[in-house]
Design a protein around this motif. Sequence first.
Motif, PDB file in Angstrom:
ATOM      1  N   VAL A   1      51.963  37.593  41.489  1.00 30.64           N
ATOM      2  CA  VAL A   1      50.503  37.485  41.512  1.00 30.64           C
ATOM      3  C   VAL A   1      49.951  38.502  40.522  1.00 30.64           C
ATOM      4  CG1 VAL A   1      48.428  37.805  42.928  1.00 30.64           C
ATOM      5  CG2 VAL A   1      50.484  36.780  43.942  1.00 30.64           C
ATOM      6  N   LYS A   2      49.163  38.043  39.575  1.00 34.59           N
ATOM      7  CA  LYS A   2      48.536  38.948  38.614  1.00 34.59           C
ATOM      8  C   LYS A   2      47.589  39.866  39.369  1.00 34.59           C
ATOM      9  CE  LYS A   2      47.513  40.228  34.391  1.00 34.59           C
ATOM     10  NZ  LYS A   2      48.497  40.862  33.546  1.00 34.59           N
ATOM     11  N   GLU A   3      47.725  41.170  39.139  1.00 34.09           N
ATOM     12  CA  GLU A   3      46.877  42.172  39.781  1.00 34.09           C
ATOM     13  C   GLU A   3      45.898  42.735  38.760  1.00 34.09           C
ATOM     14  OE1 GLU A   3      49.378  45.181  41.483  1.00 34.09           O
ATOM     15  OE2 GLU A   3      50.338  43.781  42.869  1.00 34.09           O
ATOM     16  N   LEU A   4      44.629  42.580  39.010  1.00 24.63           N
ATOM     17  CA  LEU A   4      43.592  43.197  38.189  1.00 24.63           C
ATOM     18  C   LEU A   4      42.859  44.189  39.083  1.00 24.63           C
ATOM     19  CD1 LEU A   4      42.395  40.080  36.163  1.00 24.63           C
ATOM     20  CD2 LEU A   4      43.991  41.867  35.462  1.00 24.63           C
TER      21      LEU A   4
ATOM     22  N   ASN B   1      43.095  23.551  51.101  1.00 27.94           N
ATOM     23  CA  ASN B   1      42.532  22.617  50.124  1.00 27.94           C
ATOM     24  C   ASN B   1      42.312  23.238  48.753  1.00 27.94           C
ATOM     25  OD1 ASN B   1      41.907  20.096  51.767  1.00 27.94           O
ATOM     26  ND2 ASN B   1      41.110  21.723  53.053  1.00 27.94           N
ATOM     27  N   ALA B   2      42.689  24.502  48.584  1.00 21.97           N
ATOM     28  CA  ALA B   2      42.437  25.208  47.329  1.00 21.97           C
ATOM     29  C   ALA B   2      43.470  24.862  46.266  1.00 21.97           C
ATOM     30  CB  ALA B   2      42.423  26.722  47.567  1.00 21.97           C
ATOM     31  N   HIS B   3      43.012  24.867  45.030  1.00 24.12           N
ATOM     32  CA  HIS B   3      43.871  24.659  43.863  1.00 24.12           C
ATOM     33  C   HIS B   3      44.239  26.001  43.245  1.00 24.12           C
ATOM     34  CE1 HIS B   3      44.463  24.010  39.508  1.00 24.12           C
ATOM     35  NE2 HIS B   3      45.063  22.888  39.885  1.00 24.12           N
ATOM     36  N   THR B   4      43.262  26.905  43.215  1.00 28.04           N
ATOM     37  CA  THR B   4      43.394  28.210  42.577  1.00 28.04           C
ATOM     38  C   THR B   4      42.458  29.164  43.305  1.00 28.04           C
ATOM     39  OG1 THR B   4      43.801  27.124  40.467  1.00 28.04           O
ATOM     40  CG2 THR B   4      43.139  29.433  40.368  1.00 28.04           C
ATOM     41  N   ALA B   5      42.773  30.468  43.286  1.00 28.59           N
ATOM     42  CA  ALA B   5      41.912  31.411  44.013  1.00 28.59           C
ATOM     43  C   ALA B   5      41.783  32.742  43.291  1.00 28.59           C
ATOM     44  CB  ALA B   5      42.477  31.644  45.412  1.00 28.59           C
ATOM     45  N   LEU B   6      40.620  33.345  43.444  1.00 28.56           N
ATOM     46  CA  LEU B   6      40.376  34.742  43.103  1.00 28.56           C
ATOM     47  C   LEU B   6      40.321  35.446  44.453  1.00 28.56           C
ATOM     48  CD1 LEU B   6      37.423  34.325  40.570  1.00 28.56           C
ATOM     49  CD2 LEU B   6      39.825  34.707  40.027  1.00 28.56           C
ATOM     50  N   VAL B   7      41.200  36.433  44.671  1.00 23.91           N
ATOM     51  CA  VAL B   7      41.346  37.004  45.997  1.00 23.91           C
ATOM     52  C   VAL B   7      41.204  38.518  45.953  1.00 23.91           C
ATOM     53  CG1 VAL B   7      42.896  37.162  48.001  1.00 23.91           C
ATOM     54  CG2 VAL B   7      42.918  35.113  46.574  1.00 23.91           C
ATOM     55  N   ALA B   8      40.431  39.053  46.906  1.00 28.18           N
ATOM     56  CA  ALA B   8      40.340  40.502  47.044  1.00 28.18           C
ATOM     57  C   ALA B   8      41.681  41.000  47.561  1.00 28.18           C
ATOM     58  CB  ALA B   8      39.225  40.884  48.013  1.00 28.18           C
ATOM     59  N   SER B   9      42.206  42.047  46.938  1.00 28.36           N
ATOM     60  CA  SER B   9      43.514  42.572  47.302  1.00 28.36           C
ATOM     61  C   SER B   9      43.554  42.934  48.777  1.00 28.36           C
ATOM     62  CB  SER B   9      43.814  43.804  46.445  1.00 28.36           C
ATOM     63  OG  SER B   9      45.097  44.280  46.752  1.00 28.36           O
TER      64      SER B   9
ATOM     65  N   PRO C   1      48.070  29.323  43.753  1.00 31.13           N
ATOM     66  CA  PRO C   1      48.095  30.274  42.635  1.00 31.13           C
ATOM     67  C   PRO C   1      46.802  31.089  42.615  1.00 31.13           C
ATOM     68  CG  PRO C   1      48.945  28.163  41.936  1.00 31.13           C
ATOM     69  CD  PRO C   1      48.358  27.954  43.308  1.00 31.13           C
ATOM     70  N   GLN C   2      46.930  32.382  42.339  1.00 33.88           N
ATOM     71  CA  GLN C   2      45.789  33.284  42.497  1.00 33.88           C
ATOM     72  C   GLN C   2      45.877  34.463  41.548  1.00 33.88           C
ATOM     73  OE1 GLN C   2      46.210  35.749  46.181  1.00 33.88           O
ATOM     74  NE2 GLN C   2      48.233  34.773  46.322  1.00 33.88           N
ATOM     75  N   VAL C   3      44.763  35.164  41.441  1.00 32.36           N
ATOM     76  CA  VAL C   3      44.730  36.473  40.810  1.00 32.36           C
ATOM     77  C   VAL C   3      44.123  37.411  41.851  1.00 32.36           C
ATOM     78  CG1 VAL C   3      42.522  36.002  39.638  1.00 32.36           C
ATOM     79  CG2 VAL C   3      43.968  37.849  38.825  1.00 32.36           C
ATOM     80  N   ALA C   4      44.742  38.586  42.019  1.00 33.86           N
ATOM     81  CA  ALA C   4      44.276  39.576  42.979  1.00 33.86           C
ATOM     82  C   ALA C   4      43.333  40.540  42.267  1.00 33.86           C
ATOM     83  CB  ALA C   4      45.443  40.340  43.582  1.00 33.86           C
ATOM     84  N   LEU C   5      42.161  40.737  42.856  1.00 36.55           N
ATOM     85  CA  LEU C   5      41.138  41.594  42.275  1.00 36.55           C
ATOM     86  C   LEU C   5      40.755  42.682  43.266  1.00 36.55           C
ATOM     87  CD1 LEU C   5      38.803  38.680  41.139  1.00 36.55           C
ATOM     88  CD2 LEU C   5      40.482  39.856  39.736  1.00 36.55           C
TER      89      LEU C   5
ATOM     90  N   LEU D   1      50.966  42.602  48.475  1.00 38.39           N
ATOM     91  CA  LEU D   1      52.150  42.380  49.299  1.00 38.39           C
ATOM     92  C   LEU D   1      53.158  41.397  48.694  1.00 38.39           C
ATOM     93  CD1 LEU D   1      50.488  42.422  52.827  1.00 38.39           C
ATOM     94  CD2 LEU D   1      51.954  44.174  51.807  1.00 38.39           C
ATOM     95  N   PRO D   2      52.732  40.258  48.136  1.00 36.80           N
ATOM     96  CA  PRO D   2      53.750  39.376  47.548  1.00 36.80           C
ATOM     97  C   PRO D   2      54.568  40.063  46.455  1.00 36.80           C
ATOM     98  CG  PRO D   2      51.687  38.203  47.768  1.00 36.80           C
ATOM     99  CD  PRO D   2      51.409  39.642  48.084  1.00 36.80           C
ATOM    100  N   ASN D   3      53.908  40.829  45.597  1.00 33.78           N
ATOM    101  CA  ASN D   3      54.615  41.509  44.508  1.00 33.78           C
ATOM    102  C   ASN D   3      55.549  42.591  45.035  1.00 33.78           C
ATOM    103  OD1 ASN D   3      53.182  39.841  42.831  1.00 33.78           O
ATOM    104  ND2 ASN D   3      51.799  41.423  42.095  1.00 33.78           N
ATOM    105  N   ILE D   4      55.102  43.315  46.045  1.00 33.46           N
ATOM    106  CA  ILE D   4      55.934  44.368  46.637  1.00 33.46           C
ATOM    107  C   ILE D   4      57.170  43.745  47.277  1.00 33.46           C
ATOM    108  CG2 ILE D   4      56.059  46.109  48.474  1.00 33.46           C
ATOM    109  CD1 ILE D   4      53.029  46.645  47.904  1.00 33.46           C
ATOM    110  N   ILE D   5      56.969  42.675  48.026  1.00 28.76           N
ATOM    111  CA  ILE D   5      58.081  42.019  48.723  1.00 28.76           C
ATOM    112  C   ILE D   5      59.067  41.412  47.722  1.00 28.76           C
ATOM    113  CG2 ILE D   5      58.689  40.091  50.260  1.00 28.76           C
ATOM    114  CD1 ILE D   5      55.900  40.686  51.634  1.00 28.76           C
ATOM    115  N   LEU D   6      58.549  40.767  46.684  1.00 28.33           N
ATOM    116  CA  LEU D   6      59.416  40.112  45.694  1.00 28.33           C
ATOM    117  C   LEU D   6      60.025  41.092  44.691  1.00 28.33           C
ATOM    118  CD1 LEU D   6      57.238  36.959  44.993  1.00 28.33           C
ATOM    119  CD2 LEU D   6      59.517  36.978  46.038  1.00 28.33           C
ATOM    120  N   GLY D   7      59.397  42.258  44.531  1.00 25.95           N
ATOM    121  CA  GLY D   7      59.885  43.227  43.550  1.00 25.95           C
ATOM    122  C   GLY D   7      59.561  42.830  42.124  1.00 25.95           C
ATOM    123  N   LYS D   8      58.536  42.006  41.970  1.00 25.30           N
ATOM    124  CA  LYS D   8      58.096  41.582  40.641  1.00 25.30           C
ATOM    125  C   LYS D   8      56.655  41.097  40.737  1.00 25.30           C
ATOM    126  CE  LYS D   8      60.067  36.974  41.294  1.00 25.30           C
ATOM    127  NZ  LYS D   8      61.049  36.016  40.806  1.00 25.30           N
TER     128      LYS D   8
END
Length: 148
Positions: A86-89, A27-35, A48-52, A76-83
Amino acid sequence: DKKLYVDILQDSNIKVIYNATYDLLNNAHTALVASGTAVLETALFNVPQVALYKLEGGIVVHILKKIALKIKWVTLPNIILGKEAVKELIQNDMKIKKVTAELNNLLNSISHRKNILKDYEELHGLMGDSGCSKRAAEKMIELLRSEQ
């Protein structure tokens, strides 16, 4: 830990929900997620999310991470995709201004959200239906070996 939230939220009307991750993601629209694996799960739910993530140690840990890790991204998404899908902070990049800016971007930029969802579509294709954990682990090993 529930105790973490008691003091912070005592005078607010914010409700904290426990043990309902998949219901929330459905049911989420956007998320702030612990890496961690939560970033991959969130991506697979097309949120859509930002990893913190921030460890004690500040700049020292930030520098050690840059020296010790031979990969560009930590989620993991960035590693798998090679780009960076997900914004990583992470560590010293996790500042209120940066988190707020990315959250605003996730909430308000239709093109930014479309780009993320397009990357997630690619991720779904790479992960497939069954056995995705094994394929993700194999891809990470392959990428780590190629960096040596």
